[in-house]
Enzyme design. Structure first.
Site, PDB file in Angstrom:
ATOM      1  N   ILE A  25       0.726  -1.249   0.109  1.00  8.65           N
ATOM      2  CA  ILE A  25       0.021  -0.169   0.012  1.00  8.65           C
ATOM      3  C   ILE A  25       0.974   1.054  -0.044  1.00  8.65           C
ATOM      4  CG2 ILE A  25      -2.002   1.237   0.952  1.00  8.65           C
ATOM      5  CD1 ILE A  25      -2.569  -1.802   2.444  1.00  8.65           C
ATOM      6  N   GLY A  49       9.391  -5.213   2.701  1.00 11.19           N
ATOM      7  CA  GLY A  49       9.399  -4.392   1.233  1.00 11.19           C
ATOM      8  C   GLY A  49      10.353  -4.811   0.297  1.00 11.19           C
ATOM      9  N   ASP A  63      15.380   1.610   9.882  1.00 11.16           N
ATOM     10  CA  ASP A  63      14.471   0.899  10.726  1.00 11.16           C
ATOM     11  C   ASP A  63      13.749   2.034  11.455  1.00 11.16           C
ATOM     12  OD1 ASP A  63      13.273  -0.245  12.976  1.00 11.16           O
ATOM     13  OD2 ASP A  63      14.445  -2.178  11.964  1.00 11.16           O
ATOM     14  N   ALA A  87       4.940  -1.558   8.937  1.00 14.55           N
ATOM     15  CA  ALA A  87       4.284  -2.384  10.221  1.00 14.55           C
ATOM     16  C   ALA A  87       4.628  -3.863   9.582  1.00 14.55           C
ATOM     17  CB  ALA A  87       3.071  -1.975  10.542  1.00 14.55           C
ATOM     18  N   SER A 129      -6.222  -0.381  10.543  1.00 16.75           N
ATOM     19  CA  SER A 129      -6.951  -1.859  10.301  1.00 16.75           C
ATOM     20  C   SER A 129      -8.393  -1.790  10.588  1.00 16.75           C
ATOM     21  CB  SER A 129      -5.938  -2.993  10.298  1.00 16.75           C
ATOM     22  OG  SER A 129      -6.799  -3.950   9.840  1.00 16.75           O
ATOM     23  N   TYR A 153      -2.026  -8.585  16.128  1.00 18.78           N
ATOM     24  CA  TYR A 153      -1.899  -7.589  15.034  1.00 18.78           C
ATOM     25  C   TYR A 153      -2.896  -6.400  15.135  1.00 18.78           C
ATOM     26  CZ  TYR A 153      -2.795  -5.472  10.490  1.00 18.78           C
ATOM     27  OH  TYR A 153      -3.174  -4.562   9.422  1.00 18.78           O
ATOM     28  N   LYS A 157      -2.681  -1.939  16.252  1.00 21.66           N
ATOM     29  CA  LYS A 157      -3.248  -0.972  15.498  1.00 21.66           C
ATOM     30  C   LYS A 157      -4.094  -0.278  16.631  1.00 21.66           C
ATOM     31  CE  LYS A 157      -1.439  -1.862  11.542  1.00 21.66           C
ATOM     32  NZ  LYS A 157      -0.467  -0.896  11.006  1.00 21.66           N
ATOM     33  N   ARG A 293     -10.648 -20.600   9.047  1.00 25.12           N
ATOM     34  CA  ARG A 293      -9.520 -20.158   9.526  1.00 25.12           C
ATOM     35  C   ARG A 293      -9.619 -19.587  10.778  1.00 25.12           C
ATOM     36  NH1 ARG A 293      -6.073 -15.862   5.712  1.00 25.12           N
ATOM     37  NH2 ARG A 293      -7.965 -14.733   6.372  1.00 25.12           N
ATOM     38  N   GLY A 295     -10.250 -17.172  13.649  1.00 22.37           N
ATOM     39  CA  GLY A 295     -10.338 -15.773  13.969  1.00 22.37           C
ATOM     40  C   GLY A 295     -10.943 -14.996  12.738  1.00 22.37           C
TER      41      GLY A 295
HETATM   42  N1  UDP Z   1      -9.080 -17.003   2.355  1.00 28.85           N
HETATM   43  C1  UDP Z   1      -9.351 -18.470   1.925  1.00 28.85           C
HETATM   44  N2  UDP Z   1      -8.247 -19.147   1.397  1.00 28.85           N
HETATM   45  C2  UDP Z   1      -6.791 -18.437   1.293  1.00 28.85           C
HETATM   46  C3  UDP Z   1      -6.824 -17.104   1.925  1.00 28.85           C
HETATM   47  C4  UDP Z   1      -7.862 -16.402   2.414  1.00 28.85           C
HETATM   48  O1  UDP Z   1     -10.229 -18.904   1.884  1.00 28.85           O
HETATM   49  O2  UDP Z   1      -5.901 -19.251   1.174  1.00 28.85           O
HETATM   50  C5  UDP Z   1     -10.277 -16.294   2.813  1.00 28.85           C
HETATM   51  C6  UDP Z   1     -10.186 -15.950   4.300  1.00 28.85           C
HETATM   52  O3  UDP Z   1     -10.739 -16.935   4.974  1.00 28.85           O
HETATM   53  C7  UDP Z   1     -11.265 -14.706   4.063  1.00 28.85           C
HETATM   54  C8  UDP Z   1     -11.062 -14.043   2.835  1.00 28.85           C
HETATM   55  O4  UDP Z   1     -10.524 -15.103   1.927  1.00 28.85           O
HETATM   56  O5  UDP Z   1     -12.435 -14.900   4.343  1.00 28.85           O
HETATM   57  C9  UDP Z   1     -10.005 -12.853   2.730  1.00 28.85           C
HETATM   58  O6  UDP Z   1      -8.757 -13.417   3.479  1.00 28.85           O
HETATM   59  P1  UDP Z   1      -7.627 -12.465   3.381  1.00 28.85           P
HETATM   60  O7  UDP Z   1      -6.459 -13.207   4.088  1.00 28.85           O
HETATM   61  O8  UDP Z   1      -7.148 -12.174   1.784  1.00 28.85           O
HETATM   62  O9  UDP Z   1      -7.803 -11.207   4.133  1.00 28.85           O
HETATM   63  P2  UDP Z   1      -8.248 -10.719   5.720  1.00 28.85           P
HETATM   64  O10 UDP Z   1      -9.747 -10.864   5.265  1.00 28.85           O
HETATM   65  O11 UDP Z   1      -7.918 -11.866   6.393  1.00 28.85           O
HETATM   66  O12 UDP Z   1      -7.629  -9.456   5.931  1.00 28.85           O
END
Ligand code: UDP
Length: 345
Positions: A25, A49, A63, A87, A129, A153, A157, A293, A295
């Site tokens: 970004i 980066g 840094d 970050a 975020s 994370y 923020k 996944r 969280g």
């Molecule tokens: N996602 C997925 N498979 C992946 C990566 C992400 O299904 O390999 C899903 C993830 O569970 C979420 C969406 O895609 O619902 C966006 O995830 P990303 O990691 O891109 O961004 P986040 O929402 O975590 O900031």
């Protein structure tokens, strides 16, 4: 309009330091600052980066925890305002090594603020975020939603936003925190795009699955959403960059400290994104469905009316096919220049 960014009349052109300007970004924002007529200098330690994302002569390898060196850069470069991206951003990693996230994201920010105050620079745009909201009560999410981060994370923020609140109150240090939703897309004709290592984001991973033939795992299809997959607000990185230009111009006009969400206001499910990727690229995305996944909230969509009303921002590239098309152009460009796509892990 210059390069899709409106140049605000009456807002002076300025010299701006972009921390983390070699990242995704940050590099786009540096580009759009220049398109709007400002002059930018980049501070990046290159730990995450890419120096190729910064034009010759603009990179200062530093840094942000090195306060003395930062003071030197700020004064040598005659910086008037700072846009602070530097970050770590990986949610999963932040749960494994939280101390690393607090050291870099929080202590690093405090070091930057100390250096700025020492040099009399009191205008900052902060890269915050949607992770600050955790699992929100209301969707679309307004800025008034309480902080409730569910990982280190997001907490890092929140901590920086709170520090900025105190600096505003006691040090006349003016800041705009921009709470991003899902940044994606690219500015391929400028050679800019997403190059995280390791990559964890949905759209680049889907494009990689096409280019490598290795399937992507979709994380869960049993969420309480219409098709069972998570809904996110995908915001084109160039629209996000233009929000930073507007925010820094607001501060340069002596605007007050504030906080804004940056998203399109529309959500797309993982399966809708998959369909868009297949439509735009003309390829099937090899994929499997895996477990949820940890969280991942079912739905995160921004209410960004405040940014639109107060700073006149518009997401000009909100169309999902446009976002995917730009990311696809960049991925193919990378593939051509690196010889093989696997060069980006
Ligand atoms: N996602 C997925 N498979 C992946 C990566 C992400 O299904 O390999 C899903 C993830 O569970 C979420 C969406 O895609 O619902 C966006 O995830 P990303 O990691 O891109 O961004 P986040 O929402 O975590 O900031």
């Amino acid at each position: 309009m210059i390069g899709g960014v409106s140049v605000t009349l009456g807002s002076a052109l300025a010299r701006i330091l972009v921390t983390g300007g070699a990242g995704y970004i940050g590099s786009h924002t540096r580009y759009f600052l220049e398109q709007a007529g400002h002059s930018a200098v980049v501070a990046d330690n290159l730990s995450r980066g890419h120096k190729e994302m910064v034009p010759q002569g603009l990179l200062r390898v530093v840094d942000i925890r090195d306060t003395e060196r930062l003071k030197q850069v700020l004064s040598d470069e005659r910086v008037e305002a700072v846009i602070h991206f530097a970050a770590y951003i990986a949610v999963g990693e932040s749960t494994q090594v939280p101390e690393v996230y607090f050291a870099n994201n929080v202590s690093g920010s405090v070091s930057l603020f100390e250096a700025m105050l020492h040099c009399g620079i009191t205008r900052l745009v902060f890269s915050s975020s949607a992770a600050a909201y955790g699992i929100p009560q209301r969707v679309p999410i307004p800025e008034t939603e309480p902080f409730a981060p569910i990982n280190p994370y997001g907490e890092s923020k929140v901590m920086v936003e709170k520090i900025l609140g105190w600096l505003d109150r006691y040090r006349a240090f003016r800041s705009v925190s921009l709470r991003y939703f899902n940044a994606c897309g690219a500015e391929p004709q400028a050679g800019l795009g997403e190059l995280h290592d390791p990559e964890t984001h949905l759209i680049p991973l889907m494009l990689r699955a096409i280019l490598t033939g290795k399937p992507i795992t979709l994380f869960g299809d049993d969420y309480p959403t219409p098709d069972g997959t998570c809904i996110r607000d995908y915001i084109h990185v160039s629209d996000l960059a233009s929000a930073h230009v507007l925010a820094v111009e607001h501060l340069l006009r002596d605007g007050q400290s504030d906080v804004f969400n940056v998203g399109t206001g529309s959500g797309h499910s993982v399966l809708k994104v998959l369909q868009a990727v297949e439509r735009v690229t003309g390829n099937k995305v090899p994929h499997t469905i895996g477990p949820r996944r940890e969280g991942d909230p079912p739905s995160l969509v921004a209410d960004s009316q405040k940014l639109q009303k107060q700073l006149g921002w518009k997401p000009a590239r909100a169309d999902l096919d446009r976002i995917v098309g730009d990311a696809w152009s960049f991925a193919n460009r990378q593939k051509r220049s690196s010889g093989e796509y696997a060069a980006i892990r």
